[in-house]
Enzyme design. Structure first.
Site, PDB file in Angstrom:
ATOM      1  N   ASP A 122      61.290  42.174  14.272  1.00 28.29           N
ATOM      2  CA  ASP A 122      61.059  42.831  12.935  1.00 28.29           C
ATOM      3  C   ASP A 122      60.758  41.650  11.957  1.00 28.29           C
ATOM      4  O   ASP A 122      61.500  40.609  11.800  1.00 28.29           O
ATOM      5  CB  ASP A 122      62.059  43.636  12.525  1.00 28.29           C
ATOM      6  CG  ASP A 122      62.091  44.231  11.123  1.00 28.29           C
ATOM      7  OD1 ASP A 122      61.057  45.394  11.306  1.00 28.29           O
ATOM      8  OD2 ASP A 122      62.597  44.390  10.246  1.00 28.29           O
ATOM      9  N   GLU A 153      64.946  30.081  29.031  1.00 35.39           N
ATOM     10  CA  GLU A 153      66.231  29.842  30.152  1.00 35.39           C
ATOM     11  C   GLU A 153      66.353  31.083  31.281  1.00 35.39           C
ATOM     12  O   GLU A 153      66.964  30.848  32.188  1.00 35.39           O
ATOM     13  CB  GLU A 153      67.405  29.879  29.306  1.00 35.39           C
ATOM     14  CG  GLU A 153      67.408  28.735  28.310  1.00 35.39           C
ATOM     15  CD  GLU A 153      68.539  28.915  27.489  1.00 35.39           C
ATOM     16  OE1 GLU A 153      69.353  29.902  27.450  1.00 35.39           O
ATOM     17  OE2 GLU A 153      68.756  28.044  26.398  1.00 35.39           O
TER      18      GLU A 153
END
Length: 566
Positions: free
Chosen positions: A212, A262
């Site tokens: 957002d 990751e």
């Protein structure tokens, strides 16, 4: 842009690059416990519906604990579920069940601000000026002899000043409602907290994040005054704006991307970045966002040139950084496109629900254009975001009585804009009942009678319905428009926007007032039933390798006769 877009080799195409994502606004999707508010178990109950619709993933608007001062975008705890919606265990079951159906799950993350009720902000209020707790937010002394004036003249996106004074005399910044204090992203503790929040949800199996206000977070440390008025719910595209689209956001983006990288699976993040098209590519560099919403297309007026220009800009911006565009026509912040396209060209659709005139709306034309434009977007390279209820052709409930309005825009704007509640009215699932199948005991916002006529059960299996158009369109999209990222523009006349995709399939939308002959081949789908020509304000998909039906051939011969008007 060159006439033909270059295809990306199909060694491995991540699901998000060409998929269809369905936005769920949890408060208004489905109510499983009968309290009038949607919930996580309601979403779970509709997963088979979403699977049948043909979507690849769902994006769930904020479902975190929140006082709901701004529909959940005022987050009080990023690591839990709002008790009104269910529990964290319910959310984990939803993730498992969605994945069993092959549906990915994207969650909304709100990093620009928290709720005033968040424990971080409550600690900042208690700790006082100069404290480590207060340094997590944008607290500043005021101007004037006694600091009685705000630090600058910035205005809230919702209306009114962007600063609120607390009891000890300091002011805090809130670019949105006063219940949503802005975080200070120069603070390392803030950055570490969000690293951990990303990992918390990744560990639970989410497949992506919608960020957002991705163009916010970083503010000019000098906090200079702004010149001119900012449009309510809009974005000022000024160069070197003091709080939008500043260079510093990109370093934050890269830090988040490193966290996502990751993970040993296809996860992604998509930006809500209201920026000039020329800057969009900066957010899509290989070490930043995977995608960003294309609001340039959403805000464009209905029209041939407007649509083509927006498509060209989006394709070019994405292609320069090896990404694909993200197309959408509606979401929880804008008037539904079935209503927006029914207003005269140039109408300020944010102001129109109050300013009128009410009789300017042509709902029949609005839905016809909405279906045609949706088919156009389905056929474009990139991914598609569908807002809940648009597959039913739901109109915006722009005439909600003011005493039920929940959006803070109504109060913050001084009652000059009704806000966004009209696109957030709960979904209709059945043609009858107290809330048209949304729940067992009413809905938190009133639904108009037309919602019963447009309910999912009333449209399912009905030839020519909007729901069946979406089902057919998404099925054909997978076969004809997700196989590659090529696009070649075609000339089918000055009023027709047409292109061919790498599979050979042709998409054509007629913006003119006269019918146009179908391209050669077999009709795959039309935005209206029974099409044997490209009627005004309709869209068709044609496979040139399919033989047209006898009726299609006869109709096309008639269209080509001199003086024919149909």
């Amino acid at each position: 842009m060159s006439p033909q877009q270059t295809a990306v080799p199909d060694v491995h195409v991540p699901w998000w690059r060409r998929g269809t994502i369905y936005q769920v606004y949890p408060r208004s999707f489905a109510d499983a416990n009968g309290d009038g508010t949607g919930d996580v178990d309601g979403i779970r109950s509709k997963l088979p519906y979403l699977s049948d619709l043909g979507v690849d993933g769902i994006w769930i608007s904020p479902w975190y604990p929140s006082p709901l001062a701004d529909g959940g975008y005022d987050v009080a705890d990023y690591r839990d579920i709002n008790p009104m919606f269910g529990t964290l265990a319910d959310a984990e079951r939803l993730l498992d069940e969605a994945h069993e159906l092959g549906i990915k799950v994207i969650v909304d993350l709100v990093p620009n601000h928290t709720s005033r009720e968040h424990r971080w902000f409550q600690a900042a209020l208690a700790a006082g000026s100069g404290s480590a707790e207060r340094a997590m937010y944008m607290f500043r002394p005021g101007r004037g002899d006694d600091g009685e004036l705000p630090p600058n003249n910035w205005r809230s996106v919702f209306g009114g000043p962007a600063w609120t004074r607390v009891d000890d005399g300091e002011w805090y910044l809130h670019l949105f409602d006063s219940s949503q204090p802005d975080l200070d992203w120069t603070n390392e503790r803030v950055r570490e907290e969000f690293d951990a929040i990303f990992r918390f949800w990744l560990d639970r199996g989410v497949d992506g994040f919608r960020i957002d206000v991705a163009h916010g977070m970083v503010k000019d440390p000098a906090l200079p005054d702004l010149d001119g008025e900012q449009e309510l719910l809009g974005t000022n595209f000024a160069v070197n704006h003091p709080h939008w689209d500043r260079d510093g956001v990109h370093e934050i983006n890269r830090r988040w991307r490193a966290v996502l990288d990751e993970v040993d699976r296809d996860v992604m993040m998509v930006a809500e970045a209201w920026v000039v098209p020329e800057h969009l590519g900066l957010y899509l560099r290989p070490d930043e966002y995977h995608q960003s919403f294309n609001f340039d297309f959403l805000t464009a007026d209905w029209g041939h040139d407007e649509a083509r220009d927006a498509i060209v800009r989006a394709l070019d911006a994405a292609q320069t950084v090896g990404s694909t565009p993200t197309w959408t026509l509606s979401n929880h912040d804008v008037m539904r496109h079935a209503t927006r396209y029914g207003l005269p060209k140039g109408t300020d659709w944010r102001a129109w629900p109050l300013a009128g005139p009410a009789d300017a709306l042509d709902p029949v034309a609005g839905l016809r254009r909405a279906k045609a434009m949706t088919m156009l977007l389905m056929a474009l390279p990139g991914s598609l975001y569908v807002y809940q209820g648009e597959e039913l052709g739901l109109p915006d409930v722009w005439d909600l009585p003011t005493d039920v309005l929940d959006d803070p825009v109504w109060e913050d704007s001084g009652h000059t804009q009704k806000g966004r509640d009209g696109c957030r009215v709960p979904m209709p699932w059945t043609p009858d009942g107290t809330s048209y199948g949304f729940g067992s005991d009413g809905a938190w916002l009133p639904q108009p009678p037309v919602y019963g006529e447009l309910a999912a059960a009333a449209q399912s299996g009905v030839d020519g319905s909007t729901l069946e158009l979406y089902r057919a369109g998404l099925d054909l999209r997978k076969r004809y428009f997700e196989a590659d990222e090529q696009l070649t523009w075609l000339d089918l006349g000055p009023d027709v926007l047409a292109f061919r995709r790498g599979t050979g399939a042709v998409c054509a939308l007629n913006y003119g007032s006269d019918p146009v002959a179908l391209p050669a081949g077999g009709l795959l789908l039309g935005s209206e039933p029974g099409m044997t020509a490209i009627e005004p304000e309709t869209c068709v998909w044609v496979d040139p390798d399919l033989r047209p039906s006898l009726a299609d051939r006869r109709r096309q011969r008639e269209m080509r006769r001199p003086g024919s008007q149909r």
